[in-house]
Design an enzyme around this catalytic site. Structure first.
Site, PDB file in Angstrom:
ATOM      1  N   VAL A  14       0.840  -1.209   0.000  1.00 60.70           N
ATOM      2  CA  VAL A  14       0.000   0.000   0.000  1.00 60.70           C
ATOM      3  C   VAL A  14       0.871   1.254   0.000  1.00 60.70           C
ATOM      4  O   VAL A  14       0.582   2.231  -0.709  1.00 60.70           O
ATOM      5  CB  VAL A  14      -0.962   0.004   1.200  1.00 60.70           C
ATOM      6  CG1 VAL A  14      -1.789   1.289   1.219  1.00 60.70           C
ATOM      7  CG2 VAL A  14      -1.891  -1.207   1.147  1.00 60.70           C
ATOM      8  N   GLU A 129     -10.493   5.514   5.170  1.00 56.98           N
ATOM      9  CA  GLU A 129     -11.233   5.021   4.003  1.00 56.98           C
ATOM     10  C   GLU A 129     -10.642   3.727   3.450  1.00 56.98           C
ATOM     11  O   GLU A 129     -11.368   2.825   3.034  1.00 56.98           O
ATOM     12  CB  GLU A 129     -11.234   6.090   2.905  1.00 56.98           C
ATOM     13  CG  GLU A 129     -11.980   5.708   1.642  1.00 56.98           C
ATOM     14  CD  GLU A 129     -13.470   5.575   1.858  1.00 56.98           C
ATOM     15  OE1 GLU A 129     -13.975   4.437   1.771  1.00 56.98           O
ATOM     16  OE2 GLU A 129     -14.134   6.599   2.111  1.00 56.98           O
ATOM     17  N   GLY A 134     -10.737  -1.471  -0.367  1.00 52.91           N
ATOM     18  CA  GLY A 134      -9.732  -0.909  -1.263  1.00 52.91           C
ATOM     19  C   GLY A 134     -10.083   0.470  -1.789  1.00 52.91           C
ATOM     20  O   GLY A 134     -10.256   1.424  -1.038  1.00 52.91           O
ATOM     21  N   GLU A 190      -2.305 -14.601   0.420  1.00 54.87           N
ATOM     22  CA  GLU A 190      -1.035 -14.691   1.121  1.00 54.87           C
ATOM     23  C   GLU A 190      -0.568 -16.147   1.184  1.00 54.87           C
ATOM     24  O   GLU A 190      -1.337 -17.079   0.945  1.00 54.87           O
ATOM     25  CB  GLU A 190      -1.195 -14.149   2.554  1.00 54.87           C
ATOM     26  CG  GLU A 190      -1.661 -12.707   2.634  1.00 54.87           C
ATOM     27  CD  GLU A 190      -0.592 -11.714   2.194  1.00 54.87           C
ATOM     28  OE1 GLU A 190       0.600 -12.097   2.138  1.00 54.87           O
ATOM     29  OE2 GLU A 190      -0.954 -10.558   1.902  1.00 54.87           O
ATOM     30  N   ASP A 201     -10.821 -11.554   7.607  1.00 54.69           N
ATOM     31  CA  ASP A 201     -10.668 -10.267   6.939  1.00 54.69           C
ATOM     32  C   ASP A 201     -12.034  -9.601   6.736  1.00 54.69           C
ATOM     33  O   ASP A 201     -12.212  -8.413   7.039  1.00 54.69           O
ATOM     34  CB  ASP A 201      -9.972 -10.471   5.594  1.00 54.69           C
ATOM     35  CG  ASP A 201      -9.824  -9.186   4.804  1.00 54.69           C
ATOM     36  OD1 ASP A 201      -8.918  -8.402   5.123  1.00 54.69           O
ATOM     37  OD2 ASP A 201     -10.620  -8.965   3.870  1.00 54.69           O
ATOM     38  N   LYS A 205     -13.824  -6.069   8.441  1.00 52.54           N
ATOM     39  CA  LYS A 205     -14.400  -5.026   7.595  1.00 52.54           C
ATOM     40  C   LYS A 205     -15.874  -4.804   7.898  1.00 52.54           C
ATOM     41  O   LYS A 205     -16.361  -3.664   7.898  1.00 52.54           O
ATOM     42  CB  LYS A 205     -14.196  -5.378   6.129  1.00 52.54           C
ATOM     43  CG  LYS A 205     -12.734  -5.331   5.702  1.00 52.54           C
ATOM     44  CD  LYS A 205     -12.518  -5.894   4.312  1.00 52.54           C
ATOM     45  CE  LYS A 205     -11.052  -5.836   3.906  1.00 52.54           C
ATOM     46  NZ  LYS A 205     -10.807  -6.478   2.597  1.00 52.54           N
TER      47      LYS A 205
END
Length: 433
Positions: A14, A129, A134, A190, A201, A205
């Site tokens: 990132v 954000e 993403g 991964e 994950d 979120k």
């Protein structure tokens, strides 16, 4: 043109995306924000590591204090990931009145309150954000564009790895393990894919999205979670028979003032917009009481999509708070205190696949157990022999019923001699209830 100096904590995937965007889109960003954004420092663990982008050596440091004690750095961008030292670094930077941007979903979901409260006390901005979906601007949409709505339901495909795997299984009939290896080779998964394929994950979120969309504090452990490892090509074929596809959905609903919070594989109609989200793309589908149905769609991961969300947060801070005048704009998640519904009380429709002896009376015994728990059947499919033995697939689809009732039924069904295995249980969302 005036400058705003920023620092990056981390230069991984990132961080490289943020660096690239700020360099390649420098003119556009300057015109839109009114300021030139300069990366003054980048914190890394190892200066000698090759990172895929050319960065001046004089701005790279292994000492966090070079950033913390530099009063000319006004915005700190945390893209290192993990809980520590990211949490401590952000708290210390807030104490120095530095504005914070982060992409750290795990930290926001599990320890966000401490960061929100610190930002409140110090009067600094705390933007995140990039922590969800993403490059999709879903947090800004909820915080700003949808504030005139009461959000009633939110459904998200928020993990690109699982969406890639399930999409390939559906379209190509490939096996889970083979596609997982392909996803790892492409960089979608991964080396240890547990966080993705087991739903952690997406769980993080959803906790973030639910807190924002419904204005209430959501502990991540209150989000029911299942991964996709039990989904097989057989289940994909049956879904197709029903005119459905299987997606890992993050779901939150306001049901009589209580919140349903769940992440699990879900059968949805092939005609629904979410059914046509493939590859590593993400999508969030929202029902608002005023706006109706909305869907946000885009790349859910990757250096440039996620970097795009980070840069948008930087520009937002510059535009709205450049004088750093202690105007606190942190969105709170304590507007209401909504009760989280126990998953056993949640109502859904269910797909149940069993292996049973092929003899008379089996279906009758099973339906009798279901009937005793107020579970009614919508359809039944009996198909094929297995390994030349007199065993068959028995597939049941229920009407709307409580999860507790299904679980109690299955405990009794397991005890039947004719039932060899309960192979899968998948919830069905037809968006009618």
């Amino acid at each position: 043109m005036k400058k705003v100096k920023i620092a990056l904590l981390g230069l991984g995937n990132v961080g490289r995306g943020v660096w690239t965007i700020l360099k390649e889109n420098q003119e556009e960003i300057a015109k839109r924000s009114g300021f030139k954004v300069e990366i003054a420092k980048i914190l890394v663990r190892d200066k000698s590591k090759q990172r895929g982008v050319e960065v001046p050596e004089n701005i790279v440091t292994t000492d966090f204090n070079d950033i913390l004690n530099d009063d000319s750095i006004k915005i700190v961008v945390e893209v290192m990931g993990g809980i520590e030292p990211a949490r401590e670094y952000m708290l210390q930077c807030m104490g120095k009145k530095k504005q914070i941007v982060t992409a750290n979903k795990m930290l926001i979901a599990t320890g966000g309150d401490e960061l929100f409260h610190k930002a409140d006390r110090e009067g600094v901005r705390f933007n995140y954000e990039a922590s969800v979906a993403g490059g999709i601007p879903i947090i800004q949409a909820i915080n700003e564009s949808l504030t005139g709505n009461k959000i009633e339901q939110l459904y998200g495909i928020v993990n690109g790895t699982t969406n890639f795997i399930l999409g390939k299984m559906q379209l190509e009939g490939s096996k889970f393990d083979d596609i997982l290896k392909e996803a790892q080779a492409k960089g979608y998964a991964e080396a240890d894919p547990t966080s993705d394929i087991e739903g952690f994950d997406a769980q993080y979120k959803l906790a973030i999205l639910a807190s924002l969309a419904f204005g209430t504090k959501v502990a991540v452990e209150k989000v029911y979670r299942e991964g996709i490892t039990n989904i097989t090509e057989v289940d994909m074929e049956y879904a197709k028979t029903f005119g459905m596809v299987i997606k890992l959905l993050a779901i939150v609903k306001d049901t009589d003032g209580k919140l349903e919070l769940r992440v699990h594989p879900t059968m949805i109609p092939e005609t629904h917009p979410l059914a046509n989200v493939y590859d590593s793309f993400n999508a969030v589908f929202i029902k608002g009481n005023a706006v109706g149905d909305l869907m946000f769609y885009g790349r859910g991961a990757g250096d440039l999509p996620t970097g795009s969300a980070v840069v948008s947060d930087i520009v937002s801070i510059i535009r709205n708070n450049i004088e750093f005048d202690n105007t606190n704009l942190v969105v709170k998640n304590n507007l209401w205190n909504k009760e989280i519904m126990d998953v056993g009380q949640v109502k859904s429709k269910y797909y149940i696949r069993l292996t049973v002896d092929d003899r008379p009376g089996v279906l009758g015994d099973i339906t009798a157990i279901l009937g005793n728990q107020d579970v009614s059947l919508r359809s039944v499919i009996q198909k094929g022999e297995i390994k030349n033995e007199e065993k068959v697939d028995l597939v049941l689809v229920t009407h709307l019923t409580r999860e507790d009732n299904i679980n109690k039924s299955l405990e009794e069904i397991k005890k039947l001699d004719a039932v060899k295995s309960i192979d899968n249980l998948i919830r069905i969302e037809d968006f009618e209830n």
